[in-house]
Design a protein around this motif. Sequence first.
Motif, mmCIF file in Angstrom:
data_model
loop_
_atom_site.group_PDB
_atom_site.id
_atom_site.type_symbol
_atom_site.label_atom_id
_atom_site.label_comp_id
_atom_site.label_asym_id
_atom_site.label_seq_id
_atom_site.Cartn_x
_atom_site.Cartn_y
_atom_site.Cartn_z
ATOM 1 N N UNK A 173 -1.414 12.632 -2.967
ATOM 2 C CA UNK A 173 -2.717 12.571 -3.633
ATOM 3 C C UNK A 173 -2.641 13.320 -4.962
ATOM 4 N N UNK A 174 -2.944 12.633 -6.077
ATOM 5 C CA UNK A 174 -2.940 13.323 -7.389
ATOM 6 C C UNK A 174 -4.124 14.281 -7.470
ATOM 7 N N UNK A 175 -3.869 15.513 -7.188
ATOM 8 C CA UNK A 175 -4.970 16.446 -6.958
ATOM 9 C C UNK A 175 -5.696 16.879 -8.220
ATOM 10 N N UNK A 176 -5.119 16.551 -9.376
ATOM 11 C CA UNK A 176 -5.822 16.937 -10.599
ATOM 12 C C UNK A 176 -7.077 16.100 -10.815
ATOM 13 N N UNK A 177 -7.084 14.876 -10.277
ATOM 14 C CA UNK A 177 -8.243 14.022 -10.499
ATOM 15 C C UNK A 177 -8.801 13.388 -9.227
ATOM 16 N N UNK A 178 -8.028 13.392 -8.160
ATOM 17 C CA UNK A 178 -8.448 12.784 -6.906
ATOM 18 C C UNK A 178 -8.872 13.868 -5.916
ATOM 19 N N UNK A 179 -9.905 13.557 -5.162
ATOM 20 C CA UNK A 179 -10.306 14.430 -4.063
ATOM 21 C C UNK A 179 -10.815 13.564 -2.918
ATOM 22 N N UNK A 180 -10.768 14.109 -1.729
ATOM 23 C CA UNK A 180 -11.240 13.372 -0.565
ATOM 24 C C UNK A 180 -11.847 14.349 0.421
ATOM 25 N N UNK B 209 0.828 -1.215 0.000
ATOM 26 C CA UNK B 209 0.000 0.000 0.000
ATOM 27 C C UNK B 209 0.858 1.260 0.000
ATOM 28 N N UNK B 210 0.355 2.291 -0.654
ATOM 29 C CA UNK B 210 1.007 3.605 -0.670
ATOM 30 C C UNK B 210 0.001 4.645 -0.179
ATOM 31 N N UNK B 211 0.440 5.473 0.750
ATOM 32 C CA UNK B 211 -0.453 6.459 1.333
ATOM 33 C C UNK B 211 -0.860 7.520 0.323
ATOM 34 N N UNK B 212 -2.163 7.783 0.279
ATOM 35 C CA UNK B 212 -2.675 8.877 -0.550
ATOM 36 C C UNK B 212 -2.936 10.126 0.303
ATOM 37 N N UNK B 213 -3.606 9.915 1.436
ATOM 38 C CA UNK B 213 -3.982 11.053 2.265
ATOM 39 C C UNK B 213 -4.212 10.568 3.688
ATOM 40 N N UNK B 214 -3.903 11.457 4.641
ATOM 41 C CA UNK B 214 -4.136 11.158 6.053
ATOM 42 C C UNK B 214 -4.923 12.305 6.676
ATOM 43 N N UNK B 215 -5.952 11.932 7.422
ATOM 44 C CA UNK B 215 -6.779 12.911 8.127
ATOM 45 C C UNK B 215 -6.574 12.772 9.636
#
Lengths: 115, 113
Positions: free
Chosen positions: A60-67, A43-49
């Motif tokens: 996080x590839x912000x051009x296409x990913x959102x959270x 696993x590779x981290x995308x985002x941590x809250x």
Amino acid sequence: EAGVVQSPRYKIIEKKQPVAFWCNPISGHNTLYWYRQNLGQGPELLIRYENEEAVDDSQLPKDRFSAERLKGVDSTLKIQPAELGDSAVYLCASSLESSGQETQYFGPGTRLLVL
Amino acid sequence: AQSVTQPDIHITVSEGASLELRCNYSYGATPYLFWYVQSPGQGLQLLLKYFSGDTLVQGIKGFEAEFKRSQSSFNLRKPSVHWSDAAEYFCAVAKYNNNDMRFGAGTRLTVKP
């Protein structure tokens, strides 16, 4: 006690379509993580809250990913538009806090196939 | 940044035989080390973790791991493998605040009857 819940478990979409994944962490866990696991990789981290704040979204590839993590509980990860290379398993994890000694508990993941 | 190498992509052992899965890490400070197991279609389950103290760590399901700073290794062992141990095993390293956990590529374990 219920573990980390994710839905859907599987998703097949055509490229350029949008897709969303949902995660419900373990009750009381303040920290939530989204990971992407490509075939044959770890696993590779995308985002941590931490609560409702995204404290690490550098991968996080912000051009296409959102959270988002409204109210600091459930979280949604979205891809728009999806590309063929987005095919992977998307894992959600949670921990009580983000200190080094806190165990991350993982959900079963959402397996995404982009055609 | 920290990183993990699992040299063995796939290992096959006979049921009842001993097992050792290798893990080497790269990190400038004292690492936090973990072993997770992933069964098909399942999330990752923590087997054991090392933060400090005794370098031999006991985990669930009869697994143990030994931290060797001089070799930058954290190998996972089990004296007698069961067919239900067949799965993918991941070693991971994290900083003190756990906000950047890096996983190895995993080792797939097959257990022969």
